[in-house]
Design a protein around this motif. Structure first.
Motif, PDB file in Angstrom:
ATOM      1  N   GLN A  51       0.858  -1.192   0.000  1.00 44.90           N
ATOM      2  CA  GLN A  51       0.000   0.000   0.000  1.00 44.90           C
ATOM      3  C   GLN A  51       0.888   1.234   0.000  1.00 44.90           C
ATOM      4  O   GLN A  51       1.734   1.385   0.876  1.00 44.90           O
ATOM      5  N   ASP A  55      -2.001   6.158  -2.049  1.00 39.73           N
ATOM      6  CA  ASP A  55      -3.070   5.355  -2.670  1.00 39.73           C
ATOM      7  C   ASP A  55      -4.403   5.660  -1.983  1.00 39.73           C
ATOM      8  O   ASP A  55      -4.500   5.643  -0.764  1.00 39.73           O
ATOM      9  N   GLN A  56      -5.411   5.924  -2.801  1.00 41.18           N
ATOM     10  CA  GLN A  56      -6.719   6.283  -2.266  1.00 41.18           C
ATOM     11  C   GLN A  56      -7.504   5.056  -1.812  1.00 41.18           C
ATOM     12  O   GLN A  56      -8.294   5.118  -0.871  1.00 41.18           O
ATOM     13  N   GLN A  57      -7.290   3.961  -2.510  1.00 42.51           N
ATOM     14  CA  GLN A  57      -8.059   2.759  -2.197  1.00 42.51           C
ATOM     15  C   GLN A  57      -7.203   1.748  -1.449  1.00 42.51           C
ATOM     16  O   GLN A  57      -5.988   1.676  -1.629  1.00 42.51           O
ATOM     17  N   ASN A  58      -7.869   0.942  -0.639  1.00 39.83           N
ATOM     18  CA  ASN A  58      -7.170  -0.131   0.063  1.00 39.83           C
ATOM     19  C   ASN A  58      -6.708  -1.185  -0.934  1.00 39.83           C
ATOM     20  O   ASN A  58      -7.440  -1.554  -1.857  1.00 39.83           O
ATOM     21  N   ALA A  59      -5.495  -1.670  -0.708  1.00 38.65           N
ATOM     22  CA  ALA A  59      -4.942  -2.692  -1.592  1.00 38.65           C
ATOM     23  C   ALA A  59      -5.595  -4.042  -1.329  1.00 38.65           C
ATOM     24  O   ALA A  59      -5.940  -4.373  -0.188  1.00 38.65           O
ATOM     25  N   THR A  60      -5.762  -4.814  -2.389  1.00 40.47           N
ATOM     26  CA  THR A  60      -6.276  -6.178  -2.264  1.00 40.47           C
ATOM     27  C   THR A  60      -5.470  -7.081  -3.192  1.00 40.47           C
ATOM     28  O   THR A  60      -5.080  -6.678  -4.293  1.00 40.47           O
ATOM     29  N   SER A  65      -6.257  -8.420   2.035  1.00 37.07           N
ATOM     30  CA  SER A  65      -6.587  -7.005   1.846  1.00 37.07           C
ATOM     31  C   SER A  65      -5.931  -6.209   2.953  1.00 37.07           C
ATOM     32  O   SER A  65      -5.696  -6.716   4.055  1.00 37.07           O
ATOM     33  N   ASN A  67      -6.236  -2.950   5.231  1.00 36.97           N
ATOM     34  CA  ASN A  67      -7.142  -1.911   5.743  1.00 36.97           C
ATOM     35  C   ASN A  67      -6.289  -0.714   6.146  1.00 36.97           C
ATOM     36  O   ASN A  67      -5.743  -0.662   7.249  1.00 36.97           O
ATOM     37  N   GLN A  69      -5.724   2.956   7.192  1.00 38.74           N
ATOM     38  CA  GLN A  69      -6.345   4.111   7.814  1.00 38.74           C
ATOM     39  C   GLN A  69      -5.246   5.113   8.125  1.00 38.74           C
ATOM     40  O   GLN A  69      -4.589   5.035   9.172  1.00 38.74           O
TER      41      GLN A  69
END
Lengths: 113, 114
Positions: A51, A55-60, A65, A67, A69
């Motif tokens: 991550q 990065d705006q979105q959480n990595a998967t 995944s 999380n 924050q």
């Protein structure tokens, strides 16, 4: 000072259940990367997920995944549908300057059938 | 994914001898390689960072004359533990990166100095 903290020395989870491994970090650098690695008893370090701080979105990645924050400086790893082969040590790490990695103390995950 | 190999995987040596560990990136060019040491039940501690063709940068507390690092090509880095002593017994693991942030690790080398 730059630091990674993993407060769970050990975790247990039932097979097929989800589990969250905690990781908090500390850095004053606005640009950093967060990683999770898995280390089975054989010793190799297996890259799981990354991550970036911007990065705006959480990595998967498959069943993994992250999380992320940012305000809380946490980067917890979520493993869904745990498998017996997931039993291992899990290390959270942060890249700082010139790609150096700082590792947390690790969490030992045991998956029970 | 990127593959890194290490050789040997196990080494047992007598105190006072030198041991060389090789780290190779098999399917990518590793512009930067890192050497870590891991004691039992502990985390990985970075020893040094090496860039191809230049001298390694050692972390504070790591003796550069004892742990010689050579990164002669984009696919090979070596760590030589000189005059090894029992306290050098540990798990040594290398990693390589081709320029992005992700480090790919070798399988590690367990060193036991008697």
């Amino acid at each position: 000072a730059q630091k990674i903290t993993q407060t769970q020395p050990g975790m247990f989870v039932q097979e097929k259940e989800a589990v969250t491994l905690d990781c908090t970090y500390d850095t004053s650098d606005p640009s950093y990367g967060l990683f999770w690695y898995k280390q089975p008893s054989s010793g190799e370090m297996i890259f799981l997920i990354y991550q970036g701080s911007y990065d705006q979105q959480n990595a998967t990645e498959g069943r993994y995944s992250l999380n992320f924050q940012k305000a809380r400086k946490s980067a917890n790893l979520v493993i869904s549908a745990s498998q017996l082969g997931d039993s291992a040590m899990y290390f959270c790490a942060m890249s700082v300057g010139y790609n150096k990695l700082i590792f947390g103390a690790g969490t030992r995950l045991a998956v029970h059938p | 994914g990127a593959v890194v190999s290490q050789h040997p995987s196990w080494v047992i040596c007598k105190s006072g001898t030198s041991v060389k560990i090789e780290c190779r990136s098999l399917d990518f060019q590793a512009t930067t390689m890192f050497w870590y040491r891991q004691f039992p039940k502990q985390s990985l501690m970075l020893m040094a960072t090496s860039n191809e063709g230049s001298k390694a940068t050692y972390e504070q507390g790591v003796e550069k004359d004892k742990f010689l690092i050579n990164h002669a090509s984009l696919t090979l880095s070596t760590l030589t533990v000189t005059s090894a002593h029992p306290e050098d017994s540990s798990f040594y693991i290398c990693s390589g990166t081709s320029g992005d942030e992700t480090q790919y690790f070798g399988p590690g080398t367990r060193l036991l100095v008697l």
